[in-house]
Design a protein around this motif. Structure first.
Motif, PDB file in Angstrom:
ATOM      1  N   THR A   1       7.953   9.855   0.296  1.00 44.83           N
ATOM      2  CA  THR A   1       6.918   8.841   0.485  1.00 44.83           C
ATOM      3  C   THR A   1       7.434   7.489   0.018  1.00 44.83           C
ATOM      4  O   THR A   1       7.252   6.461   0.683  1.00 44.83           O
ATOM      5  CB  THR A   1       5.647   9.216  -0.308  1.00 44.83           C
ATOM      6  OG1 THR A   1       5.244  10.528   0.049  1.00 44.83           O
ATOM      7  CG2 THR A   1       4.514   8.253  -0.019  1.00 44.83           C
ATOM      8  N   GLY A   2       8.095   7.488  -1.136  1.00 46.11           N
ATOM      9  CA  GLY A   2       8.658   6.243  -1.670  1.00 46.11           C
ATOM     10  C   GLY A   2       9.709   5.653  -0.760  1.00 46.11           C
ATOM     11  O   GLY A   2       9.770   4.429  -0.563  1.00 46.11           O
ATOM     12  N   ASN A   3      10.533   6.529  -0.180  1.00 48.00           N
ATOM     13  CA  ASN A   3      11.588   6.052   0.726  1.00 48.00           C
ATOM     14  C   ASN A   3      11.004   5.423   1.990  1.00 48.00           C
ATOM     15  O   ASN A   3      11.558   4.455   2.531  1.00 48.00           O
ATOM     16  CB  ASN A   3      12.516   7.212   1.111  1.00 48.00           C
ATOM     17  CG  ASN A   3      13.392   7.650  -0.054  1.00 48.00           C
ATOM     18  OD1 ASN A   3      13.666   6.851  -0.953  1.00 48.00           O
ATOM     19  ND2 ASN A   3      13.800   8.903  -0.060  1.00 48.00           N
ATOM     20  N   ILE A   4       9.895   5.990   2.469  1.00 42.78           N
ATOM     21  CA  ILE A   4       9.240   5.429   3.664  1.00 42.78           C
ATOM     22  C   ILE A   4       8.721   4.026   3.358  1.00 42.78           C
ATOM     23  O   ILE A   4       8.868   3.098   4.161  1.00 42.78           O
ATOM     24  CB  ILE A   4       8.094   6.360   4.133  1.00 42.78           C
ATOM     25  CG1 ILE A   4       8.661   7.683   4.654  1.00 42.78           C
ATOM     26  CG2 ILE A   4       7.263   5.683   5.234  1.00 42.78           C
ATOM     27  CD1 ILE A   4       7.625   8.760   4.874  1.00 42.78           C
ATOM     28  N   ILE A   5       8.101   3.876   2.174  1.00 41.20           N
ATOM     29  CA  ILE A   5       7.585   2.555   1.785  1.00 41.20           C
ATOM     30  C   ILE A   5       8.734   1.554   1.653  1.00 41.20           C
ATOM     31  O   ILE A   5       8.627   0.399   2.079  1.00 41.20           O
ATOM     32  CB  ILE A   5       6.781   2.663   0.471  1.00 41.20           C
ATOM     33  CG1 ILE A   5       5.498   3.478   0.700  1.00 41.20           C
ATOM     34  CG2 ILE A   5       6.420   1.274  -0.069  1.00 41.20           C
ATOM     35  CD1 ILE A   5       4.708   3.763  -0.554  1.00 41.20           C
TER      36      ILE A   5
ATOM     37  N   ASP B   1       9.844  -4.847   4.342  1.00 40.41           N
ATOM     38  CA  ASP B   1       9.708  -6.153   5.009  1.00 40.41           C
ATOM     39  C   ASP B   1       8.320  -6.328   5.608  1.00 40.41           C
ATOM     40  O   ASP B   1       7.746  -7.418   5.578  1.00 40.41           O
ATOM     41  CB  ASP B   1      10.763  -6.293   6.122  1.00 40.41           C
ATOM     42  CG  ASP B   1      12.180  -6.330   5.555  1.00 40.41           C
ATOM     43  OD1 ASP B   1      12.305  -6.647   4.352  1.00 40.41           O
ATOM     44  OD2 ASP B   1      13.125  -6.040   6.298  1.00 40.41           O
ATOM     45  N   VAL B   2       7.779  -5.241   6.150  1.00 38.55           N
ATOM     46  CA  VAL B   2       6.431  -5.290   6.735  1.00 38.55           C
ATOM     47  C   VAL B   2       5.408  -5.606   5.656  1.00 38.55           C
ATOM     48  O   VAL B   2       4.513  -6.445   5.839  1.00 38.55           O
ATOM     49  CB  VAL B   2       6.092  -3.941   7.419  1.00 38.55           C
ATOM     50  CG1 VAL B   2       4.667  -3.966   7.972  1.00 38.55           C
ATOM     51  CG2 VAL B   2       7.089  -3.634   8.527  1.00 38.55           C
ATOM     52  N   LEU B   3       5.544  -4.967   4.506  1.00 38.00           N
ATOM     53  CA  LEU B   3       4.599  -5.190   3.407  1.00 38.00           C
ATOM     54  C   LEU B   3       4.695  -6.620   2.871  1.00 38.00           C
ATOM     55  O   LEU B   3       3.687  -7.222   2.479  1.00 38.00           O
ATOM     56  CB  LEU B   3       4.851  -4.190   2.272  1.00 38.00           C
ATOM     57  CG  LEU B   3       4.414  -2.746   2.541  1.00 38.00           C
ATOM     58  CD1 LEU B   3       4.841  -1.838   1.392  1.00 38.00           C
ATOM     59  CD2 LEU B   3       2.911  -2.656   2.735  1.00 38.00           C
ATOM     60  N   GLN B   4       5.921  -7.145   2.840  1.00 34.51           N
ATOM     61  CA  GLN B   4       6.083  -8.522   2.360  1.00 34.51           C
ATOM     62  C   GLN B   4       5.487  -9.533   3.341  1.00 34.51           C
ATOM     63  O   GLN B   4       4.941 -10.565   2.941  1.00 34.51           O
ATOM     64  CB  GLN B   4       7.575  -8.820   2.141  1.00 34.51           C
ATOM     65  CG  GLN B   4       8.142  -8.127   0.912  1.00 34.51           C
ATOM     66  CD  GLN B   4       9.644  -8.363   0.768  1.00 34.51           C
ATOM     67  OE1 GLN B   4      10.293  -8.882   1.684  1.00 34.51           O
ATOM     68  NE2 GLN B   4      10.184  -8.010  -0.400  1.00 34.51           N
ATOM     69  N   SER B   5       5.548  -9.195   4.629  1.00 32.33           N
ATOM     70  CA  SER B   5       4.990 -10.086   5.643  1.00 32.33           C
ATOM     71  C   SER B   5       3.466 -10.081   5.624  1.00 32.33           C
ATOM     72  O   SER B   5       2.820 -11.122   5.763  1.00 32.33           O
ATOM     73  CB  SER B   5       5.476  -9.681   7.042  1.00 32.33           C
ATOM     74  OG  SER B   5       6.876  -9.713   7.110  1.00 32.33           O
ATOM     75  N   VAL B   6       2.909  -8.882   5.469  1.00 33.64           N
ATOM     76  CA  VAL B   6       1.445  -8.747   5.438  1.00 33.64           C
ATOM     77  C   VAL B   6       1.087  -7.949   4.185  1.00 33.64           C
ATOM     78  O   VAL B   6       0.964  -6.724   4.215  1.00 33.64           O
ATOM     79  CB  VAL B   6       0.916  -8.033   6.708  1.00 33.64           C
ATOM     80  CG1 VAL B   6      -0.622  -8.075   6.737  1.00 33.64           C
ATOM     81  CG2 VAL B   6       1.484  -8.653   7.966  1.00 33.64           C
TER      82      VAL B   6
ATOM     83  N   ILE C   1       4.126   6.863   7.923  1.00 29.98           N
ATOM     84  CA  ILE C   1       4.899   6.590   9.149  1.00 29.98           C
ATOM     85  C   ILE C   1       3.968   6.077  10.248  1.00 29.98           C
ATOM     86  O   ILE C   1       4.272   5.090  10.943  1.00 29.98           O
ATOM     87  CB  ILE C   1       5.642   7.865   9.609  1.00 29.98           C
ATOM     88  CG1 ILE C   1       6.739   8.230   8.595  1.00 29.98           C
ATOM     89  CG2 ILE C   1       6.251   7.676  10.999  1.00 29.98           C
ATOM     90  CD1 ILE C   1       7.377   9.583   8.835  1.00 29.98           C
ATOM     91  N   ILE C   2       2.827   6.748  10.416  1.00 26.05           N
ATOM     92  CA  ILE C   2       1.846   6.320  11.431  1.00 26.05           C
ATOM     93  C   ILE C   2       1.342   4.907  11.118  1.00 26.05           C
ATOM     94  O   ILE C   2       1.246   4.041  12.009  1.00 26.05           O
ATOM     95  CB  ILE C   2       0.662   7.311  11.477  1.00 26.05           C
ATOM     96  CG1 ILE C   2       1.126   8.668  11.986  1.00 26.05           C
ATOM     97  CG2 ILE C   2      -0.469   6.778  12.364  1.00 26.05           C
ATOM     98  CD1 ILE C   2       0.105   9.771  11.806  1.00 26.05           C
TER      99      ILE C   2
END
Length: 443
Positions: free
Chosen positions: A291-295, A300-305, A431-432
């Protein structure tokens, strides 16, 4: 109980004995449970012989061990003579070798041979829980002869509700209830009224299968035969109730990601409890690194939004809970025999339809909450709700499939319960979620 304890304290042992005679054996065992060892031994010793054996069979293994180590050889022999054989075997299985030797030393040769034979059966098999105290009849007997035989021998039998008809080689030929014997004429031949369609189990059959068979046919007792169809014992409902409780407890522990233990919680040491829990926690902790590896991969997505991060716990919790609901129902259905491995496609189809209904409702409610009340961006709201919808579908389908797959590969379905399914669903949900977010937001 208070009155008995008061009489013991005042050393009025005969009066205490008279009070105990009127009590149920189970209640006396409970009374002994709640007293210190010194008083427990006093109370046990003043009991009449026939009652003391009954009470002994209801005591915990620790109390039984203490009593056996404290009383004389003569008293041990009296208890063993009064106990049914299956109760004797049950308590011997819990004792250390030196105490077992002390007990066996005070039994007659035939009883000792029978006990040793029972102890050789695999643990949790039909042979290990059966008793040999049953009523056997011959098919050429008349009803009158059968009833006379029961009257002569039944005092030492564990149950007389069902009698077993055997030939001269002890092969099981039929069964007949005491009710049938009473309702038929004295000169009726047993062969003419016995039931030849006998349901039985073999000595090496697993106790869980035996319990399922009892439940299926609503039996109160069941014959146990060897490979040559010879009757070697019977299993009674009181033993099956204990087994069902034991199996259910084991399933609950596995579903909570703990190694099964038969010890009582308050009597189990801290390190023993930790040992039963730590292995699964380690497995789940290590598996959570996925789970941590997926995050990390979608950092970059989390930093953008940044707002996307706030909805991760809700998504993962909902998915885990949805999967747990399905797995719990399927595991219970498998345990009760309502669901078989061949029903996997039926389960998938049903869970798929259920998850679509549930997913739509949750997604709509969630959309209204985060878009209208929390004023979240439309595309972010859509990404969250679409992810929620598909997460619920996957969680419920996975929760329904995994226990059946576990049973198919000879694993305990209870292993595929909340903790493991939650870990799998968490990874799939992320992932989804990130796929939907990157697609809708064009990140």
């Amino acid at each position: 109980m208070e009155k008995v304890l008061e009489l013991i304290r005042e050393n009025k042992l005969m009066q205490a004995r008279n009070e105990l005679i009127d009590m149920n054996a189970v209640d006396i065992a409970q009374l002994l449970d709640e007293t210190n060892q010194e008083k427990m031994l006093i109370i046990f010793r003043i009991l009449p012989k026939d009652i003391s054996a009954d009470v002994f069979s209801y005591l915990s293994s620790e109390q039984q061990r203490y009593i056996v180590e404290s009383i004389t050889d003569k008293e041990i022999k009296t208890i063993i003579d009064e106990l049914f054989l299956d109760d004797t075997v049950d308590f011997l299985e819990e004792l250390p070798a030196n105490v077992v030797k002390k007990v066996l030393k005070n039994t007659d040769e035939n009883t000792r041979a029978l006990i040793n034979q029972f102890l050789k059966y695999p643990e949790n098999s039909a042979g290990s829980i059966m008793t040999i105290e049953y009523v056997d009849l011959k098919k050429k007997m008349t009803v009158k002869e059968a009833l006379e035989h029961i009257k002569k021998t039944a005092i030492d039998k564990e149950t007389i509700n069902t009698c077993y008809v055997m030939d001269k080689n002890r092969r099981l030929e039929g069964v007949i209830s005491i009710r049938q014997l009473i309702l038929n004429d004295d000169d009726t031949i047993i062969k003419d009224i016995m039931d030849e369609n006998v349901i039985y189990v073999h000595t090496l059959e697993d106790q869980e299968y035996v319990a399922d068979t009892f439940r299926k046919y609503d039996f109160t007792s069941m014959p146990v035969v060897d490979n040559e169809n010879r009757l070697v014992g019977i299993i009674t409902i009181d033993d099956i109730v204990d087994i069902i409780e034991q199996e259910n407890t084991e399933d609950f522990q596995k579903m909570a990601a703990m190694a099964p233990s038969e010890e009582e919680y308050l009597k189990t040491g801290v390190f023993s409890l930790a040992k039963h829990r730590i292995m699964w926690l380690l497995v789940l902790m290590i598996s959570a690194t996925f789970t941590g590896n997926i995050i990390k991969k979608f950092e970059d997505v989390l930093q953008s939004v940044v707002v996307l991060a706030a909805f991760i716990p809700m998504l993962m919790d909902t998915g885990g809970n949805a999967g747990s609901q399905s797995s719990t129902l399927i595991i219970r259905g498998l345990a009760l025999g309502e669901i078989e491995s061949k029903d996997i496609l039926k389960v998938v189809w049903k869970e798929l339809r259920v998850s679509i209904v549930v997913g739509i409702v949750l997604a709509i409610v969630n959309f209204g909450r985060i878009y209208f009340f929390e004023k979240t961006d439309l595309y972010i709201s859509l990404a969250i709700c679409i992810s929620l919808f598909f997460t619920v579908i996957i969680a419920k389908v996975v929760g329904g499939i995994l226990p059946i797959v576990a049973k198919k590969v000879k694993m305990d379905p209870a292993i595929m319960a909340s903790p493991l399914i939650t870990t799998i669903v968490d990874a799939l949900a992320l992932i989804i979620y990130f796929t939907a977010a990157t697609t809708l937001l064009g990140i």
